[in-house]
Write a protein that holds these residues in place. Structure first.
Motif, PDB file in Angstrom:
ATOM      1  N   THR A   1       0.823  -1.212   0.000  1.00 29.56           N
ATOM      2  CA  THR A   1       0.000   0.000   0.000  1.00 29.56           C
ATOM      3  C   THR A   1       0.861   1.268   0.000  1.00 29.56           C
ATOM      4  O   THR A   1       0.324   2.371  -0.049  1.00 29.56           O
ATOM      5  CB  THR A   1      -0.932   0.057   1.226  1.00 29.56           C
ATOM      6  OG1 THR A   1      -0.137   0.149   2.413  1.00 29.56           O
ATOM      7  CG2 THR A   1      -1.806  -1.184   1.314  1.00 29.56           C
ATOM      8  N   ARG A   2       2.168   1.111   0.095  1.00 29.71           N
ATOM      9  CA  ARG A   2       3.075   2.269   0.117  1.00 29.71           C
ATOM     10  C   ARG A   2       3.856   2.402  -1.196  1.00 29.71           C
ATOM     11  O   ARG A   2       4.794   3.174  -1.293  1.00 29.71           O
ATOM     12  CB  ARG A   2       4.045   2.160   1.306  1.00 29.71           C
ATOM     13  CG  ARG A   2       3.369   2.183   2.664  1.00 29.71           C
ATOM     14  CD  ARG A   2       3.109   3.605   3.164  1.00 29.71           C
ATOM     15  NE  ARG A   2       1.875   3.689   3.945  1.00 29.71           N
ATOM     16  CZ  ARG A   2       0.999   4.686   3.832  1.00 29.71           C
ATOM     17  NH1 ARG A   2       1.198   5.680   3.007  1.00 29.71           N
ATOM     18  NH2 ARG A   2      -0.099   4.686   4.544  1.00 29.71           N
ATOM     19  N   VAL A   3       3.480   1.604  -2.193  1.00 34.13           N
ATOM     20  CA  VAL A   3       4.057   1.719  -3.546  1.00 34.13           C
ATOM     21  C   VAL A   3       2.899   2.042  -4.469  1.00 34.13           C
ATOM     22  O   VAL A   3       1.961   1.247  -4.594  1.00 34.13           O
ATOM     23  CB  VAL A   3       4.725   0.404  -3.982  1.00 34.13           C
ATOM     24  CG1 VAL A   3       5.215   0.514  -5.426  1.00 34.13           C
ATOM     25  CG2 VAL A   3       5.862   0.046  -3.040  1.00 34.13           C
ATOM     26  N   THR A   4       2.939   3.203  -5.080  1.00 29.74           N
ATOM     27  CA  THR A   4       1.794   3.609  -5.887  1.00 29.74           C
ATOM     28  C   THR A   4       1.577   2.648  -7.058  1.00 29.74           C
ATOM     29  O   THR A   4       2.526   2.202  -7.708  1.00 29.74           O
ATOM     30  CB  THR A   4       1.937   5.058  -6.391  1.00 29.74           C
ATOM     31  OG1 THR A   4       0.642   5.517  -6.796  1.00 29.74           O
ATOM     32  CG2 THR A   4       2.913   5.202  -7.547  1.00 29.74           C
TER      33      THR A   4
ATOM     34  N   THR B   1      10.417   1.905   1.265  1.00 30.54           N
ATOM     35  CA  THR B   1       9.391   1.648   0.258  1.00 30.54           C
ATOM     36  C   THR B   1       9.927   1.677  -1.175  1.00 30.54           C
ATOM     37  O   THR B   1       9.362   1.036  -2.052  1.00 30.54           O
ATOM     38  CB  THR B   1       8.253   2.685   0.379  1.00 30.54           C
ATOM     39  OG1 THR B   1       8.805   4.002   0.236  1.00 30.54           O
ATOM     40  CG2 THR B   1       7.567   2.589   1.725  1.00 30.54           C
TER      41      THR B   1
END
Lengths: 261, 261, 261
Positions: B195-198, B243
């Protein structure tokens, strides 16, 4: 056939020249490849701008030191944007690179728009074997944006294309071949993993553009760009496992070859 | 509830099949997620093309082995582009994945356009809990493109959605759940860092599409894609801090699982 | 002149607050920089959404905790999209950041569209020296999106711009300078390699937006964002060679500073 590589002093000299002059290179390209293309140009010291914000095509097409147009740009730019860009380049004598992504993959409407750009005298046409063979009139439809042909098989077709357009024509593959008039050049090396990083071919089109304003001839710059890219890819391959790290290392190696880090 | 993981020989067999057949997978997606989505597909050996250049939606929607449509593609493609793509897929019997990004986040106009795509019989609907709950009719508005609900809480709602649409429905979260008719599957693992990598969720939609043409059933392919992604994320997590590295390692691990490197 | 850095406890406190509250930050930006901008926001714990899908500008401009508009967004969004976004922000009292990429580089049409956004009272204007000097009325045309001026030389011009607009104005360079009314702040460090990663400046605009809803004043948040970014860049520089790794490490360091990993 003449083989060109990173060992050639002219190749190295041209790369130094990019870092020194930092040519402004303007491009229209697709948004899948845009970030990598800009990062490849920044890694070697060029000054890229990408995209068709209002007024940019006419102004930057004319004002840049070199231009590249990746026709998949049509996913976010209009046909008019592309034409204004290359008309500006042609009028101002700015060298420009045509990358006919996915030409011949089955979209007549798209192929028609790509073909119109040939009227604006590209300095270089680069692509994969399927695209260039189709542009030369052969039956060679690719799988979407991927080639289904080998670069070696494309040689007679890119010779036809070079003769017909007056452009230098470069085909990417296991070995890259570059045709200028009756001369044929080869750049070995590179890496199959370049086909596993999206936009790596597109970014090579941008890199070719960056070499044009610092080279004595179009074919010299085109060969130098391919040789630098192949050398960076080989070095990146030697120290990475996996396609993600390879893409990152490709930029690292380009910046180190350019002495920029 | 049946748990599916990378240890399942069927999952591994399907991944091998992608590498062997290299299916042409066509997608419309937003430009924030496009590059990662293409790189995820390339990492496992698929042949992606993305975007709505003129003529591509109708031609590639019909001609690809599988299609995915991430509705945030509407930021650079028209509603007509999306409809032509999925109409082509439906007409030609090409399986396709709907990813209704940000559905229910408060934009009635956008939500209306997304909802129209349900008429074209998606094979799979995937998203986060907020999006799928909203699509099923529950009050679940997300924060922009982020979920404010847990995947577990979404189970009854995705069961409703699966029944109503006939699609396989998959929700991403701490555990991913996949519903097909009255069957419920779970894929554990993955990592909160996804959820922290677009675009990591969007790219999973693309990966699901790649599995469909090599699987015996839609639900088998959907579960396999989730299991492979979770395994890659776990391995990436185990060897990175931060990330940025995680996003790069995710691609590396996918390519290594696929035997491509 | 007051120097601000990562050693300042207020800076650290604001970063913690972003992680805790996860503000919804909405942006319009160009597709070259969009992915990095989203990843920068995710690395520190914010919840980004990017792009002008139908209905998003009006809804998210008004509904977000903060907004940023990078005017090169005009390559995939309309002037109306940009205006709806910032009108929504202004009406709802949502702080917003204006990043006038390539202003003054020679495109009168583009510059006119950028200038119109000043009517919607940006909270912060950030850019490079060429862009801000041109916006303040000086002769300072950049090379495409690159600056040809030093941030130090821009100080009197950004003071003019701050006075005229009422915005906090921040210029990036070897040292970053931030002006609020008659106060001048400096953030040292950072790294020249930030200019070799495409969109790194644009992503700083996004980060500034994320700090605004968790800070007591606009200038405090603007300084904090610059200080965090400079610290992350310094740390990334210390452990990488090459521009590709640097870009990845920048995200890693941001996520580690934020305690998110």
């Amino acid at each position: 056939m003449i083989t060109v590589s990173w060992d050639d002093p002219v190749v190295r000299a041209r790369l130094v020249e990019i870092r020194k002059r930092s040519p402004f290179v303007y491009g229209l390209t697709n948004y899948v490849a845009a970030t990598l293309s800009a990062n490849v140009l920044l890694a070697v010291g060029a000054a890229p701008a990408i995209g068709s914000a209002p007024g940019w095509p006419a102004t930057f097409g004319r004002g840049a030191a070199a231009v590249w147009v990746n026709t998949a740009a049509l996913m976010a730019s209009s046909a008019r944007d592309l034409q204004e860009t290359v008309r500006g380049a042609q009028d101002a004598g700015v060298p420009w690179v045509l990358d006919p992504v996915a030409f011949g993959a089955g979209c007549a409407e798209y192929d028609g728009l790509v073909r119109q750009l040939l009227d604006f005298s590209p300095s270089v046409i680069r692509g994969n074997a399927s695209e260039l063979m189709a542009l030369a009139g052969a039956e060679a439809g690719g799988k979407g944006v991927e080639s289904t042909q080998s670069s070696h098989d494309a040689i007679p077709h890119i010779q036809t294309l070079a003769r017909r357009t007056g452009a230098v024509v470069a085909v990417s593959g296991a070995t890259d071949y570059i045709v200028s008039g009756s001369s044929l050049f080869a750049v070995k090396g590179g890496d199959v993993r370049l086909t596993r990083v999206t936009g790596a071919g597109c970014a090579l089109g941008a890199l070719v553009a960056a070499f044009l304003p610092v080279s004595e001839t179009v074919v010299e710059g085109t060969c130098a760009a391919h040789a630098v890219y192949a050398a960076a890819a080989e070095r990146a391959r030697a120290r990475t496992v996996g396609t993600g790290s390879f893409g990152v290392a490709l930029l690292d190696e380009l910046s180190m070859l350019a002495g920029l880090q």
